[in-house]
Design a protein around this motif. Structure first.
Motif, PDB file in Angstrom:
ATOM      1  N   PHE A 194       0.989  -1.347   0.035  1.00 39.03           N
ATOM      2  CA  PHE A 194       0.258  -0.249   0.233  1.00 39.03           C
ATOM      3  C   PHE A 194       0.894   1.309  -0.122  1.00 39.03           C
ATOM      4  N   THR A 240       8.377   5.569 -10.343  1.00 37.39           N
ATOM      5  CA  THR A 240       7.347   6.203  -9.854  1.00 37.39           C
ATOM      6  C   THR A 240       5.714   5.765 -11.134  1.00 37.39           C
ATOM      7  N   TYR A 241       6.461   5.210 -12.366  1.00 35.05           N
ATOM      8  CA  TYR A 241       5.431   4.770 -13.087  1.00 35.05           C
ATOM      9  C   TYR A 241       5.575   3.382 -13.034  1.00 35.05           C
ATOM     10  N   LYS A 301       5.765  -2.028  -8.606  1.00 36.70           N
ATOM     11  CA  LYS A 301       6.980  -1.117  -8.453  1.00 36.70           C
ATOM     12  C   LYS A 301       8.421  -1.604  -7.679  1.00 36.70           C
ATOM     13  N   TYR A 317       1.432   4.312   1.486  1.00 35.33           N
ATOM     14  CA  TYR A 317       0.579   5.713   2.099  1.00 35.33           C
ATOM     15  C   TYR A 317       0.695   6.988   1.107  1.00 35.33           C
ATOM     16  N   LEU A 318       1.537   7.455   0.768  1.00 32.40           N
ATOM     17  CA  LEU A 318       1.594   8.229   0.409  1.00 32.40           C
ATOM     18  C   LEU A 318      -0.009   8.997  -0.883  1.00 32.40           C
ATOM     19  N   LYS A 319       0.409   8.037  -1.838  1.00 31.58           N
ATOM     20  CA  LYS A 319      -0.896   8.255  -2.936  1.00 31.58           C
ATOM     21  C   LYS A 319      -2.448   7.969  -2.279  1.00 31.58           C
ATOM     22  N   SER A 320      -2.532   6.896  -1.217  1.00 29.78           N
ATOM     23  CA  SER A 320      -3.161   6.205  -0.803  1.00 29.78           C
ATOM     24  C   SER A 320      -4.722   4.554  -1.712  1.00 29.78           C
ATOM     25  N   LEU A 321      -3.178   4.588  -2.608  1.00 29.12           N
ATOM     26  CA  LEU A 321      -3.364   3.587  -3.493  1.00 29.12           C
ATOM     27  C   LEU A 321      -2.891   1.998  -3.252  1.00 29.12           C
ATOM     28  N   GLU A 322      -2.836   1.090  -3.669  1.00 30.76           N
ATOM     29  CA  GLU A 322      -2.502  -0.317  -4.006  1.00 30.76           C
ATOM     30  C   GLU A 322      -1.808  -0.779  -4.677  1.00 30.76           C
ATOM     31  N   GLU A 341      -0.615  -3.206  -6.820  1.00 24.00           N
ATOM     32  CA  GLU A 341      -0.050  -5.143  -7.129  1.00 24.00           C
ATOM     33  C   GLU A 341       0.867  -5.616  -6.991  1.00 24.00           C
TER      34      GLU A 341
END
Lengths: 330, 470
Positions: B84, B178-179, B117, B86-91, B93
């Motif tokens: 997760f 980042t992507y 990532k 936390y900075l972007k509030s995104l999971e 995968e």
């Protein structure tokens, strides 16, 4: 599920169904066109008699008109579909950048073509004419922070800004001098509509049930229509934003509204721009799952009366809470 | 032994079928990458649940030199966990996007696996002996009660044990992208590798995890101007300074790392001019390249876009030398495929060991093979119904016109949920691995099946059931 909500949902379903039918018809017409053209030319060649030429030409002209109409209809449907796709995304995971870029390029391509043949103006005018809700304008004005540095591209009519790369997903934090939260305003403004509240709850339920894409599109279209209308009202006032702004979703540019100086000092080394957006959109301490429906639902619960300085104070407090939670919690 | 044999060029049969065949199916089983190692003895698969399963080929016994070795499960491990941000509030995968093997240098095997990532270097080692007869520890490893009671010492002895295969993460290369990472490629120097995401390509050293060099960056200063992303990247098989990357606009750029530290300016630019007569709103989308692979010789490269596979000569930039249509019948269906998002599917492609044939996947669990020398092609189907062991696969045909011949399938009855995105060809032999998705008739969920195909044997050995479990 209130009666109003049901009615709204039914209306949007009917609307979407009609659109789908017209799209199907457009496709069918398109295919008819491809079959009709050869027939037309064949008749022309094979008959050859001068008396028949006039009627043949008229016939072909009709065919061309019908073809043009169906083509523009199909193009419109494609544009709508693309805009929906850009809005709809998995809010749990970052959206696929490649897909978003390709869809945005398609939208841009359609927009350029429509601009060339003049139908873009007609469409924007039609939307403008159908609106007149001043409270939306007010809400948008307050939420929208026009950027001084932005160059307003005046080359041509502006495309629908009612799109975003995945709604509220932000790929990078970039702290820059001039700020704009691009794209957010229309979603926020759309949420101001009280009558949307029930619909959004339903939409959220619908989405969680993993309905088929058609139904999702119905919901999206309704929502998206609202957003488009909202945007069109606001555009003449401040100059249109360009299509390219959708990419701005990927970056957060600087922090936000009038923060408390004491807080600022305390957290001067913390990059709070993300938290600003988070808390502002969710209205509460940051939640892990932020979906478009979540966002709109939370926002709509604020109601139009909350627009004003009180909301900024609340967001500051929420922001502080959120920051503390993150620092302490993790 | 490489090469496609004379008469039975396109005769393939199912060798093995690996997959869950009963109730324990889950979306996490969907295979997301397949890769043979350099010798072909090991086959690695990664799935959506972050697991890596490695199959090993059984050694062919000397008594039957013609028998094809079976692939059996060698090791299974959890490579990536869901995370997760936390900075972007995104999971983030845990799905494994790519696996790449490193050349083998000692008894252990190494592979790189990546999710969106993070890249991890895994060491897979065998242990078939253990020491017994310790003085201070008992059989379970616990310390013996009273060391003062020991009156004599003995030397521990190595005893054989059941083979144990251990996988351990040796390096974790994180926080450099980042992507979403779409490709990794091991360099021919065997010391470095590159990782590519949508906008950047980084060069890593296998030993160093806290630093990577950014060698390509196509992120515009103003994200609003973004119109093109990187879709795939690969290192040249022999020249360690050369790599290519493909874009969503259908272009390939070849870069030489000797030219500059940041290879934003390409050395070569490959693009086929667009055919103006077939221009539509979908032209750009279908031109987006989903995979790029160098040939083993290093002289050619192959790109896969939505409808075709193209072979390029690295010395000619203005057009490909060969173009193969994978499923041209879909061209009239692009609108529907755009609506259901299938137009964004990323198909992979692969070369055979001798570069004489290429393979790629399609819908309805079809996959296509093209022989470059004879220009023949074939469509085969990977499905459980027709997967009798050792039975020859029947060529399939899709009919586009009105009249459907017997055994043909019409375009409208193709199942677009059954797509073959990942395929791999053994580096030396005619063995291919195809990852297909299957809807088992009794269950609504989708499962993943790995099909291993090989050339039919020359003789007819007795038939035996070869269905196995992952």
């Amino acid at each position: 599920m209130s009666t109003l909500g049901v009615l709204v949902w039914l209306y949007s379903a009917a609307l979407a169904l009609r659109r789908k039918l017209c799209y199907v018809n457009a496709c069918a017409a398109q295919q008819d066109r491809t079959r009709m053209f050869p027939k037309g030319t064949k008749r022309k060649c094979s008959d050859g008699g001068s008396g028949d030429e006039a009627t043949e030409e008229a016939g072909v002209a009709d065919v061309v008109k019908a073809a043009a109409a169906s083509y523009s209809l199909q193009r419109q449907c494609l544009l709508d579909m693309s805009l929906i796709k850009l809005q709809l995304c998995h809010m749990l995971v970052e959206p696929n950048l490649c897909r978003s870029v390709l869809i945005a390029n398609t939208v841009r391509q359609i927009q350029e073509e429509m601009t060339r043949d003049g139908s873009w103006q007609i469409m924007t005018e039609a939307f403008n004419a159908s609106q007149g809700l001043s409270e939306r304008l007010v809400a948008s004005e307050i939420l929208c922070r026009p950027s001084a540095a932005r160059e307003v591209d005046e080359e041509g009519p502006k495309p629908f800004p009612a799109v975003g790369y995945g709604g509220c997903h932000l790929e990078e934090v970039v702290v820059a001098e001039d700020a704009t939260l691009m794209g957010m305003p229309m979603m926020l403004a759309a949420a101001r509509e009280e009558e949307e509240e029930d619909e959004e709850e339903e939409e959220e339920e619908e989405e969680e049930e993993e309905e088929e894409e058609e139904e999702e599109e119905e919901e999206e279209e309704e929502e998206e229509e609202e957003e488009e209308e909202v945007v069109q009202v606001q555009r003449p006032a401040e100059g249109s934003k360009t299509m390219d702004q959708v990419y701005g979703k990927f970056e957060i540019k600087s922090p936000a509204p009038s923060p408390d100086p004491a807080l600022e000092e305390l957290f001067s080394d913390v990059d709070t721009s993300y938290y600003d957006l988070d808390t502002m959109l969710t209205g509460v301490q940051g939640t892990p799952k932020v979906g478009p429906y979540d966002l709109l639902e939370n926002l709509s619960s604020h109601g139009p009366t909350s627009v004003g300085p009180s909301s900024t104070c609340r967001t500051d407090l929420n922001e502080l809470d959120h920051i503390m939670e993150i620092i302490v919690g993790s | 032994m490489a090469g496609v044999g004379g008469g039975n060029d396109f005769q393939w049969c199912f060798s093995q079928v690996k997959g869950a065949i009963d109730e324990d199916v889950a979306e996490a089983d969907i295979i997301s990458t397949v890769e043979f190692n350099y010798s072909g003895d090991l086959l690695a698969t990664g799935d959506k649940g972050g697991r890596v399963v490695i199959f090993q080929r059984e050694q062919e016994s000397k008594n039957r030199p013609h028998s094809r070795g079976e692939y059996n499960v060698y090791s299974t491990f959890q490579s990536h966990e869901p995370e997760f941000d936390y900075l972007k509030s995104l999971e983030i995968e845990e799905k494994i996007n790519k696996i790449r093997w490193l050349p083998q240098q000692n008894a252990a095997h190494f592979l790189l696996s990546t999710n969106d990532k993070t890249i991890k270097l895994w060491k897979i080692s065998e242990r078939d002996k253990r020491a017994e007869g310790y003085n201070l520890k008992d059989e379970e490893g616990r310390l013996r009660g009273d060391p003062f009671r020991i009156t004599s010492l003995r030397v521990p002895v190595l005893m054989p044990m059941d083979l144990m295969v251990e996988a351990s993460p040796r390096r974790i290369f994180a926080n450099a992208h980042t992507y979403h990472i779409n490709s990794i490629s091991v360099n021919s120097d065997h010391e470095t590798y590159l990782s590519a995401d949508d906008l950047r390509i980084n060069l890593w050293h296998l030993e160093i995890t806290d630093r990577s060099f950014n060698i390509v960056d196509i992120k515009p200063a103003n994200m609003e101007e973004l119109t093109e992303v990187i879709t795939a990247a690969e290192c040249h098989p022999h020249q360690c300074n050369v790599f290519v990357y493909s874009s969503s606009k259908g272009t390939i750029r070849l870069c030489d790392m000797r030219a500059a530290a940041l290879c934003d300016r390409h050395t070569k630019f490959f693009e086929e001019p667009e055919d103006p007569s077939s221009r539509s709103f979908f032209s750009e989308i279908i031109s987006s390249i989903s995979d790029v692979k160098f040939s083993h010789s290093g002289r050619y490269m192959m790109t896969r876009d939505y409808l075709s596979v193209k072979v390029w000569d690295l010395n000619m930039e203005n057009r490909p030398v060969e173009t193969y249509q994978v499923h041209e019948y879909l061209r009239s269906k692009l609108c529907s495929l755009y609506e259901n998002d299938c137009i964004f599917d990323k198909f992979e492609c692969c070369w055979n060991g001798s570069d004489s044939a290429i393979m790629t996947g399609s819908y309805n669990n079809f996959f296509r093979m093209f022989d470059r020398s004879t220009r023949r092609d074939i469509t085969l189907e990977a499905s459980r119904e027709s997967s009798k062991p050792r039975a020859l696969l029947k060529p399939r045909k899709v009919c586009t016109g009105g009249k459907r011949k017997k055994d043909e399938i019409s375009v409208d009855s193709l199942d677009f949920n059954k797509k073959i995105l990942h395929t791999a060809w053994h580096p030396k032999e005619n063995v291919i691995a195809v990852a297909a998705t299957n809807n088992l008739s009794s269950l609504p969920d989708v499962s993943a099946t790995l099909y291993l195909l090989a050339k039919p044997p020359l003789k007819n050995p007795p038939l035996k059931k070869m269905l196995g479990r992952r």
